[in-house]
Design an enzyme around this catalytic site. Structure first.
Site, mmCIF file in Angstrom:
data_model
loop_
_atom_site.group_PDB
_atom_site.id
_atom_site.type_symbol
_atom_site.label_atom_id
_atom_site.label_comp_id
_atom_site.label_asym_id
_atom_site.label_seq_id
_atom_site.Cartn_x
_atom_site.Cartn_y
_atom_site.Cartn_z
ATOM 1 N N LEU A 128 0.813 -1.289 0.113
ATOM 2 C CA LEU A 128 0.174 0.241 0.303
ATOM 3 C C LEU A 128 1.299 1.230 0.241
ATOM 4 C CD1 LEU A 128 -2.403 -1.048 2.805
ATOM 5 C CD2 LEU A 128 -3.019 -1.069 0.202
ATOM 6 N N CYS A 162 36.330 -5.555 35.528
ATOM 7 C CA CYS A 162 37.297 -5.899 36.023
ATOM 8 C C CYS A 162 38.597 -5.644 35.641
ATOM 9 C CB CYS A 162 37.274 -7.833 36.359
ATOM 10 S SG CYS A 162 36.953 -7.738 34.227
ATOM 11 N N CYS A 218 37.557 -4.383 30.082
ATOM 12 C CA CYS A 218 36.704 -4.807 31.261
ATOM 13 C C CYS A 218 36.189 -3.557 32.180
ATOM 14 C CB CYS A 218 35.733 -5.907 31.851
ATOM 15 S SG CYS A 218 34.578 -6.032 32.769
ATOM 16 N N ASP A 236 0.473 -4.860 12.543
ATOM 17 C CA ASP A 236 2.175 -4.766 12.084
ATOM 18 C C ASP A 236 2.637 -6.585 12.283
ATOM 19 O OD1 ASP A 236 4.555 -3.872 11.318
ATOM 20 O OD2 ASP A 236 4.671 -3.374 13.387
ATOM 21 N N GLU A 264 -2.879 -10.913 7.761
ATOM 22 C CA GLU A 264 -1.957 -10.853 8.487
ATOM 23 C C GLU A 264 -1.269 -12.082 9.407
ATOM 24 O OE1 GLU A 264 -0.025 -7.818 7.243
ATOM 25 O OE2 GLU A 264 1.450 -7.189 8.735
ATOM 26 N N CYS A 320 33.768 -9.997 28.274
ATOM 27 C CA CYS A 320 35.213 -9.869 29.555
ATOM 28 C C CYS A 320 35.347 -11.533 29.434
ATOM 29 C CB CYS A 320 34.387 -8.764 30.451
ATOM 30 S SG CYS A 320 35.804 -9.845 31.521
ATOM 31 N N GLU A 340 -9.807 1.021 8.771
ATOM 32 C CA GLU A 340 -9.269 -0.623 8.917
ATOM 33 C C GLU A 340 -7.860 -0.566 10.090
ATOM 34 O OE1 GLU A 340 -8.423 -3.736 6.210
ATOM 35 O OE2 GLU A 340 -10.778 -3.530 5.443
ATOM 36 N N LYS A 377 -4.090 -1.559 10.240
ATOM 37 C CA LYS A 377 -3.300 -1.922 10.228
ATOM 38 C C LYS A 377 -2.281 -2.963 10.942
ATOM 39 C CE LYS A 377 0.785 -0.956 6.638
ATOM 40 N NZ LYS A 377 1.537 -1.543 6.940
ATOM 41 N N CYS A 389 35.097 -11.396 37.605
ATOM 42 C CA CYS A 389 34.373 -10.787 37.098
ATOM 43 C C CYS A 389 33.413 -10.544 37.906
ATOM 44 C CB CYS A 389 34.324 -10.247 35.714
ATOM 45 S SG CYS A 389 33.429 -8.715 34.487
ATOM 46 N N TYR A 445 -8.677 -9.115 3.261
ATOM 47 C CA TYR A 445 -8.819 -8.972 1.990
ATOM 48 C C TYR A 445 -9.004 -10.558 1.125
ATOM 49 C CZ TYR A 445 -7.177 -7.262 -3.190
ATOM 50 O OH TYR A 445 -6.723 -6.863 -4.148
ATOM 51 N N LYS A 485 0.336 5.955 8.385
ATOM 52 C CA LYS A 485 1.170 5.130 9.612
ATOM 53 C C LYS A 485 0.774 6.211 10.799
ATOM 54 C CE LYS A 485 4.080 2.523 8.173
ATOM 55 N NZ LYS A 485 5.028 1.572 8.050
HETATM 56 S S1 IVH Z 1 -4.526 -4.666 2.644
HETATM 57 C C1 IVH Z 1 -3.177 -4.118 -2.107
HETATM 58 N N1 IVH Z 1 -5.482 -4.149 4.663
HETATM 59 O O1 IVH Z 1 -0.116 -3.940 4.615
HETATM 60 C C2 IVH Z 1 -3.819 -3.731 -0.532
HETATM 61 N N2 IVH Z 1 -3.035 -4.641 4.454
HETATM 62 O O2 IVH Z 1 1.466 -2.504 2.104
HETATM 63 C C3 IVH Z 1 -3.204 -5.060 0.410
HETATM 64 N N3 IVH Z 1 -1.794 -4.999 5.968
HETATM 65 O O3 IVH Z 1 1.427 -5.761 3.110
HETATM 66 C C4 IVH Z 1 -3.303 -5.180 1.353
HETATM 67 N N4 IVH Z 1 -3.040 -4.374 7.300
HETATM 68 O O4 IVH Z 1 0.994 -6.724 4.861
HETATM 69 C C5 IVH Z 1 -4.634 -4.873 3.887
HETATM 70 N N5 IVH Z 1 -5.996 -4.192 6.961
HETATM 71 C C6 IVH Z 1 -4.648 -4.269 5.732
HETATM 72 C C7 IVH Z 1 -3.956 -4.378 6.353
HETATM 73 C C8 IVH Z 1 -2.373 -4.716 5.618
HETATM 74 C C9 IVH Z 1 -2.155 -4.474 7.625
HETATM 75 C C10 IVH Z 1 -0.227 -5.046 5.553
HETATM 76 C C11 IVH Z 1 -0.161 -6.265 4.819
HETATM 77 C C12 IVH Z 1 0.406 -5.730 3.478
HETATM 78 C C13 IVH Z 1 0.933 -4.243 3.999
HETATM 79 C C14 IVH Z 1 0.794 -2.782 2.705
#
Ligand code: IVH
Length: 726
Positions: free
Chosen positions: A84, A409, A406, A117, A173, A424, A113, A115, A430, A226, A312
């Site tokens: 994205l 010591c 160290c 990690d 994810e 060390c 939604e 994102k 030590c 997705y 982000k």
């Molecule tokens: S949609 C074509 N939805 O973020 C887009 N991605 O750079 C399909 N990610 O590689 C991704 N949460 O690993 C989508 N709610 C979410 C997400 C999500 C995390 C990650 C995913 C993707 C990266 C986008």
């Protein structure tokens, strides 16, 4: 005839177990107890072993993984896995919204939604069965990690309902929840393995492990976000996901369809704060045009869709002054540089120090004395310096040079091949190494000496009362009681704790000795194989490597350890004081009526014995193992990771929770068991020790540096460092 009914039973068990899995992991609402679940699973495993002709790769038994190593096969994605576009400000979000509005020139809805990690995955289902799970890879081709993904309980192997498309892909994810991540790092720490810097690295590293039974034990989770395919039920992305939830997928509840820019900002602002309370890591918000027809109209650029973007969250960052660099020495002798900073506010806490990991990091930052530096919370846990503000550097300031001796010591430091850390090597005198070894010896998973913590060890050491672990057993109650901060009560507890540690199993004693690379699991393997310390001390390298899972590195370390006269003497003294130096088979086979009339629930994951062994022990000591907690439950025998709902239930019914050490001690001392409650009132699980005191090895950096392609490195990585958590 028999066969036919067994095959019917296999089918029935598979259906039942899929449903129980879903209830437990996705809905968080189990309807049967763990024991019953395990019993059904065992029954299915046995039946499947007898009937290979009905092998099914989506059977619930596939969840436990296998220890067969296999390289990952590269698979081409049917639809490329794009990423994205990222945005960081309200302006950029506004630009996205305006662009969509202009291009579509009709009403539209945006699905907001989280994102997540973690690491992305693409799942393919055919006729309602999971047939393939592929990592993102380079977006065009990824690794086939199907066997590993099958161990993730929140990913359905077989779908519910009947209105799913014949073939479709669903992406999402894979995540390691914070709690699991913390626990995994704790375990790795105790085995002196490098730690994962954040849950993302831990999730992707786990997914690439060769051994799916280890993946199974790591408790990964997955959110799907997705869906792709020809015959999806609705035109709406949101609506499709709601439908997918009914088929058994875990779909985040934090999903909202909105129309206006203001709605989008409200969602962003709310979740920017609230996300800190979520069980998994998130790093932003994803905005998607909801209608698939409109998505198609908007299309794609070369790298990403025009119909979606990521916003982000700001990585929290602060500018502050480097006051000085100090150095910490860990129990293995590894020296970690620490930046002492002018205190600065960051993500709600005051940061005064940050890890500099190792000499390479200092050199990479080109750090000078008095520099102004940017600190960030790497992986949101440990502050790290990401950048130096060169413009504000004082003229002629001196570059930071890594120390050569160290700080504790004075011993000259050594750097081993392939390792970034300086060491060390003065193991014997030590002070932090000596104290570190004793702290490890007394720790929970080792000798678990109650009443004793790092501060007290430090005090004893400063007072000259101890210089190694064996000295602990020479301490007198009166000597302890006269120390500052301690009194008679503490002294009594410490002596009692030391006494109790004499019933700790040999495998844990072996772990407690602190032999490099002999973590809990290795100690168990060794103990089982050698049976007593003398055999281990006298074993040759050839004999050691012949033991299952013991390689050259561990064997050499064991030989090195027992090659030291000092260590041999330590073992002799510990043995003299009554510490177990051989395996103890009695507790498994002994019988008594010590648990007569007691109804005992077993829950969680155990270290010393299997669940079945505990079940057996309960029965042999006159008790009854019951499946679920009720008023009638006498106590709960709890391992690690007992489910939160069980803990709450136990608390509400005022039922005691006893850990396995205490349970073993209880059945060991089969006399004098009139009142379990009274006798074991100190045996309930307690919160673990002070985190700030914990030492950690951290894998630094942004990517998956510690992950070799297709596997997890068990070598000390060149980016490994040790530091205290601040
Ligand atoms: S949609 C074509 N939805 O973020 C887009 N991605 O750079 C399909 N990610 O590689 C991704 N949460 O690993 C989508 N709610 C979410 C997400 C999500 C995390 C990650 C995913 C993707 C990266 C986008």
């Amino acid at each position: 005839m028999m066969n036919k009914s067994e095959i019917e039973r296999i089918k029935q068990l598979r259906d039942e177990l899929h449903t129980h899995n879903y209830n437990y992991y996705v809905l968080n609402n189990p309807v049967i107890g763990d024991i019953e679940f395990d019993r059904l699973m065992k029954e299915l495993q046995d039946l499947e072993a007898r009937h290979p002709e009905v092998y099914d790769e989506t059977s619930p038994t596939m969840r436990v993984g296998s220890d067969i190593n296999k390289d990952f096969v590269q698979v081409e994605h049917k639809y490329p896995m794009l990423s994205l576009g990222n945005t960081y400000s309200e302006e950029e979000v506004t630009d996205f919204y305006d662009r969509v509005k202009k291009l579509l020139n009709e009403d539209f809805e945006i699905c907001c939604e989280m994102k997540f990690d973690g690491t992305s995955i693409s799942l393919t289902y055919e006729n309602g069965k999971l047939i393939k799970a592929v990592t993102r890879g380079d977006g065009v081709k990824g690794d086939d990690v199907t066997d590993n993904v099958k161990t993730i309980r929140t990913i359905p192997l077989v779908l519910k309902g009947d209105n799913y498309p014949k073939t479709f892909e669903i992406r999402g994810e894979i995540l390691m929840p914070w709690e699991v991540f913390e626990q995994l790092n704790k375990e790795r720490e105790s085995r002196e393995e490098s730690l994962f810097a954040n849950p993302r690295n831990a999730a992707s590293g786990t997914l690439k492990l060769q051994n799916s039974s280890v993946v199974s034990s790591r408790k990964l989770d997955a959110y799907l976000y997705y869906m792709l395919g020809e015959n999806l039920p609705y035109d709406g992305h949101y609506e499709n996901l709601q439908e997918a939830r009914k088929w058994g997928f875990k779909i985040s509840e934090i999903t909202k369809k909105v129309k206006t820019l203001q709605d989008i900002f409200d969602f962003i602002n709310y979740w920017d704060v609230e996300r800190k309370n979520l069980p998994v890591a998130t790093d932003g918000i994803v905005l998607k045009v909801n209608s698939i027809r409109q998505q198609k109209n908007l299309g794609y650029t070369a790298k990403s869709p025009r119909w979606a973007i990521a916003y982000k969250f700001q990585a929290e960052k602060a500018l502050t002054k480097l006051l000085k660099v100090t150095y910490q020495v860990g129990r293995t002798g590894a020296v970690t540089p620490v930046a002492n900073l002018e205190p600065v506010q960051l993500s709600g806490t005051v940061v005064k120090r940050a890890s500099l990991h190792n000499a390479d990091v200092i050199a990479g930052l080109d750090l000078h004395e008095g520099d102004m530096v940017y600190v960030e919370k790497g992986g949101e846990i440990i502050p790290k310096i990401t950048e130096v503000d060169i413009d504000s550097r004082i003229q002629d300031s001196v570059p930071i040079e890594f120390i050569t001796t160290c700080p504790e010591c004075g011993n000259p430091l050594t750097r081993f091949d392939d390792e970034a850390a300086h060491y060390c090597t003065n193991e014997d005198s030590c002070p932090p190494q000596i104290k570190g070894k004793i702290e490890h010896f007394i720790s929970r998973k080792a000798m678990n000496i109650e009443g004793l913590g790092p501060e007290t060890v430090d005090q004893f050491f400063q007072e000259g009362m101890i210089a190694n672990a064996a000295d602990l057993y020479t301490l007198k109650e009166t000597d302890i009681a006269r120390l500052e901060r301690l009194g008679e009560k503490s002294a009594q507890n410490i002596i009692k704790g030391l006494e109790a540690s004499k019933s700790v199993t040999f495998e844990r004693v072996l772990f407690a000795l602190g032999i490099r690379f002999v973590g809990e699991t290795v100690a168990k393997k060794l103990a089982k194989s050698v049976k007593d310390i003398d055999t281990l001390m006298n074993a040759s390298k050839e004999e050691l490597v012949a033991i299952d899972e013991i390689g050259d590195k561990i064997a050499e370390s064991i030989i090195h350890f027992f090659g030291s006269e000092k260590n041999r003497k330590l073992v002799e003294r510990l043995r003299e004081y009554g510490v177990k130096m051989k395996i103890d088979t009695e507790s498994i086979s002994a019988t008594s009526d010590i648990l007569k009339g007691k109804s005992i629930v077993i829950s969680g994951v155990f270290t010393h014995h299997s669940r079945d062994e505990y079940k057996d022990m309960i029965e042999r000591h006159g008790g009854k193992n019951v499946g679920s907690i009720s008023k009638k439950t006498s106590f709960i025998l709890a391992g690690e990771n007992m489910g939160p709902s069980k803990i709450v239930k136990a608390q509400n019914l005022n039922i005691e929770i006893i850990n396995e050490d205490k349970f073993l001690a209880m059945i060991d001392s089969s006399s004098d068991m009139g009142n379990i409650k009274e006798e074991h009132e100190n045996n309930s699980i307690k919160p673990t020790e002070n985190n700030a005191e914990k030492k950690r090895n951290i894998v630094s950096g942004k990517g998956n540096e510690m992950i070799k392609s297709g596997g997890e490195s068990d070598k000390t990585n060149d980016k490994n460092i040790q530091l205290k958590l601040f």
